[in-house]
Design a protein around this motif. Sequence first.
Motif, PDB file in Angstrom:
ATOM      1  N   PHE A   1       0.816  -1.208   0.000  1.00  0.00           N
ATOM      2  CA  PHE A   1       0.000   0.000   0.000  1.00  0.00           C
ATOM      3  C   PHE A   1       0.853   1.264   0.000  1.00  0.00           C
ATOM      4  N   GLU A   2       2.027   1.189   0.623  1.00  0.00           N
ATOM      5  CA  GLU A   2       2.945   2.324   0.558  1.00  0.00           C
ATOM      6  C   GLU A   2       3.381   2.565  -0.888  1.00  0.00           C
ATOM      7  N   PHE A   3       3.648   1.473  -1.614  1.00  0.00           N
ATOM      8  CA  PHE A   3       4.024   1.585  -3.029  1.00  0.00           C
ATOM      9  C   PHE A   3       2.876   2.186  -3.834  1.00  0.00           C
ATOM     10  N   TYR A   4       1.642   1.701  -3.619  1.00  0.00           N
ATOM     11  CA  TYR A   4       0.495   2.170  -4.386  1.00  0.00           C
ATOM     12  C   TYR A   4       0.213   3.648  -4.158  1.00  0.00           C
ATOM     13  N   GLU A   5       0.533   4.139  -2.977  1.00  0.00           N
ATOM     14  CA  GLU A   5       0.310   5.559  -2.698  1.00  0.00           C
ATOM     15  C   GLU A   5       1.131   6.456  -3.614  1.00  0.00           C
ATOM     16  N   ARG A   6       2.250   5.934  -4.099  1.00  0.00           N
ATOM     17  CA  ARG A   6       3.138   6.732  -4.953  1.00  0.00           C
ATOM     18  C   ARG A   6       2.748   6.668  -6.424  1.00  0.00           C
ATOM     19  N   ILE A   7       1.794   5.807  -6.764  1.00  0.00           N
ATOM     20  CA  ILE A   7       1.377   5.649  -8.160  1.00  0.00           C
ATOM     21  C   ILE A   7       0.269   6.656  -8.476  1.00  0.00           C
ATOM     22  N   PRO A   8       0.315   7.333  -9.619  1.00  0.00           N
ATOM     23  CA  PRO A   8      -0.803   8.200 -10.004  1.00  0.00           C
ATOM     24  C   PRO A   8      -2.111   7.411 -10.008  1.00  0.00           C
ATOM     25  N   THR A   9      -3.183   8.036  -9.530  1.00  0.00           N
ATOM     26  CA  THR A   9      -4.467   7.347  -9.384  1.00  0.00           C
ATOM     27  C   THR A   9      -4.908   6.667 -10.673  1.00  0.00           C
ATOM     28  N   GLU A  10      -4.702   7.327 -11.795  1.00  0.00           N
ATOM     29  CA  GLU A  10      -5.185   6.781 -13.068  1.00  0.00           C
ATOM     30  C   GLU A  10      -4.421   5.524 -13.494  1.00  0.00           C
ATOM     31  N   ASP A  11      -3.273   5.256 -12.868  1.00  0.00           N
ATOM     32  CA  ASP A  11      -2.465   4.088 -13.235  1.00  0.00           C
ATOM     33  C   ASP A  11      -2.643   2.911 -12.285  1.00  0.00           C
ATOM     34  N   ARG A  12      -3.297   3.104 -11.162  1.00  0.00           N
ATOM     35  CA  ARG A  12      -3.260   2.100 -10.080  1.00  0.00           C
ATOM     36  C   ARG A  12      -3.851   0.758 -10.475  1.00  0.00           C
ATOM     37  N   LYS A  13      -4.844   0.755 -11.350  1.00  0.00           N
ATOM     38  CA  LYS A  13      -5.445  -0.518 -11.737  1.00  0.00           C
ATOM     39  C   LYS A  13      -4.568  -1.317 -12.703  1.00  0.00           C
ATOM     40  N   ASN A  14      -3.474  -0.730 -13.163  1.00  0.00           N
ATOM     41  CA  ASN A  14      -2.585  -1.423 -14.095  1.00  0.00           C
ATOM     42  C   ASN A  14      -1.473  -2.195 -13.393  1.00  0.00           C
ATOM     43  N   TYR A  15      -1.424  -2.113 -12.072  1.00  0.00           N
ATOM     44  CA  TYR A  15      -0.355  -2.753 -11.310  1.00  0.00           C
ATOM     45  C   TYR A  15      -0.854  -4.007 -10.609  1.00  0.00           C
ATOM     46  N   THR A  16       0.020  -5.010 -10.529  1.00  0.00           N
ATOM     47  CA  THR A  16      -0.281  -6.269  -9.856  1.00  0.00           C
ATOM     48  C   THR A  16       0.848  -6.594  -8.892  1.00  0.00           C
ATOM     49  N   ILE A  17       0.497  -7.057  -7.700  1.00  0.00           N
ATOM     50  CA  ILE A  17       1.501  -7.500  -6.740  1.00  0.00           C
ATOM     51  C   ILE A  17       1.426  -9.018  -6.625  1.00  0.00           C
ATOM     52  N   SER A  18       2.588  -9.663  -6.577  1.00  0.00           N
ATOM     53  CA  SER A  18       2.683 -11.116  -6.513  1.00  0.00           C
ATOM     54  C   SER A  18       3.579 -11.498  -5.339  1.00  0.00           C
ATOM     55  N   TYR A  19       3.202 -12.570  -4.614  1.00  0.00           N
ATOM     56  CA  TYR A  19       4.016 -13.029  -3.488  1.00  0.00           C
ATOM     57  C   TYR A  19       3.650 -14.466  -3.157  1.00  0.00           C
ATOM     58  N   ASP A  20       4.500 -15.110  -2.352  1.00  0.00           N
ATOM     59  CA  ASP A  20       4.332 -16.519  -2.016  1.00  0.00           C
ATOM     60  C   ASP A  20       4.270 -16.708  -0.505  1.00  0.00           C
ATOM     61  N   TYR A  21       3.423 -17.633  -0.054  1.00  0.00           N
ATOM     62  CA  TYR A  21       3.361 -17.968   1.369  1.00  0.00           C
ATOM     63  C   TYR A  21       2.830 -19.387   1.526  1.00  0.00           C
ATOM     64  N   HIS A  22       2.988 -19.932   2.728  1.00  0.00           N
ATOM     65  CA  HIS A  22       2.603 -21.316   3.003  1.00  0.00           C
ATOM     66  C   HIS A  22       1.215 -21.417   3.615  1.00  0.00           C
ATOM     67  N   LEU A  23       0.426 -22.317   3.053  1.00  0.00           N
ATOM     68  CA  LEU A  23      -0.849 -22.711   3.642  1.00  0.00           C
ATOM     69  C   LEU A  23      -0.695 -24.088   4.255  1.00  0.00           C
ATOM     70  N   LYS A  24      -1.309 -24.312   5.397  1.00  0.00           N
ATOM     71  CA  LYS A  24      -1.327 -25.652   5.985  1.00  0.00           C
ATOM     72  C   LYS A  24      -2.761 -26.175   5.939  1.00  0.00           C
ATOM     73  N   ASN A  25      -2.901 -27.422   5.538  1.00  0.00           N
ATOM     74  CA  ASN A  25      -4.246 -27.988   5.461  1.00  0.00           C
ATOM     75  C   ASN A  25      -4.662 -28.573   6.808  1.00  0.00           C
ATOM     76  N   GLN A  26      -5.823 -29.192   6.842  1.00  0.00           N
ATOM     77  CA  GLN A  26      -6.340 -29.699   8.112  1.00  0.00           C
ATOM     78  C   GLN A  26      -5.501 -30.833   8.676  1.00  0.00           C
ATOM     79  N   GLU A  27      -4.715 -31.512   7.823  1.00  0.00           N
ATOM     80  CA  GLU A  27      -3.839 -32.574   8.290  1.00  0.00           C
ATOM     81  C   GLU A  27      -2.480 -32.040   8.729  1.00  0.00           C
ATOM     82  N   GLY A  28      -2.280 -30.718   8.616  1.00  0.00           N
ATOM     83  CA  GLY A  28      -1.027 -30.113   9.035  1.00  0.00           C
ATOM     84  C   GLY A  28       0.040 -30.068   7.964  1.00  0.00           C
TER      85      GLY A  28
END
Length: 252
Positions: free
Chosen positions: A99-126
């Motif tokens: 969100f800090e990054f998005y604040e620096r983007i001109p409003t008219e451009d904000r929908k053209n940006y995508t953020i990507s990241y990775d994290y771990h999910l654990k299922n019910q079996e752990g």
Amino acid sequence: MNDVNDFFSFRNTVNNVSNNDEQKTANYLEPVMAFARTTYKSIYIIDYQKKGFEYVSDNPLFLCGHTAEEVQEMGYAFYFKYVIEGDLNLLLKINEAGFEFYERIPTEDRKNYTISYDYHLKNQEGKTILINQKLTPMFLTNEGKIWKALCIISLSAEQQAGNITIYKKGDNKLFKYDLEGSFWRTSERIKLTNREKEILLFSTRGYTISEIAEAIFVSPDTVKFHRRKLFDKLDVTNISEAIAYATNNKLI
């Protein structure tokens, strides 16, 4: 960390939505649900005014034993239950930096940006799986705040969590977040040659090295050479990882 509000930055507080904003969203979920029916990826719609999920697609791989309706009802409580502890803190950092990054983007451009990241999910079996999440704004308020965002989840091709990257549609630049230094680095997006794309596309159809060689009129050794160059370029060790990386990063 014990409050879902921790996931919603003060930088993007959406208190009120105008009638004009509301009119923009009439029946918008219909094409989203149609798209969800055509992909193996999981689709979420995040509503930053209501601080929850407006829509969750029915993809069992990422629902940790719940129905899509149950996950939608749980909202961000789902993360507290199924994201491993260390990665919960990572998600908070991503929210803050994003969100800090998005604040620096001109409003008219904000929908053209995508953020990507990775994290771990654990299922019910752990058991844990590493997933990739891409988030892009769908609707902005008149003030330029992100009101609703499209979130696409798939299996990650990376080896560890993090890998926080922002890119703009039609731009060759990538912005990668340095977690240790807490700053963004600028780099160029990976470019594949036509031959590398060709080999990847045939590989997605299950072709062997010999079958690819026959299809593109080269020797098997030539296919192997291009595959090795491709693996080095993408920093992967096999064709399955290469396909996943190229698909997740829209290289093919």
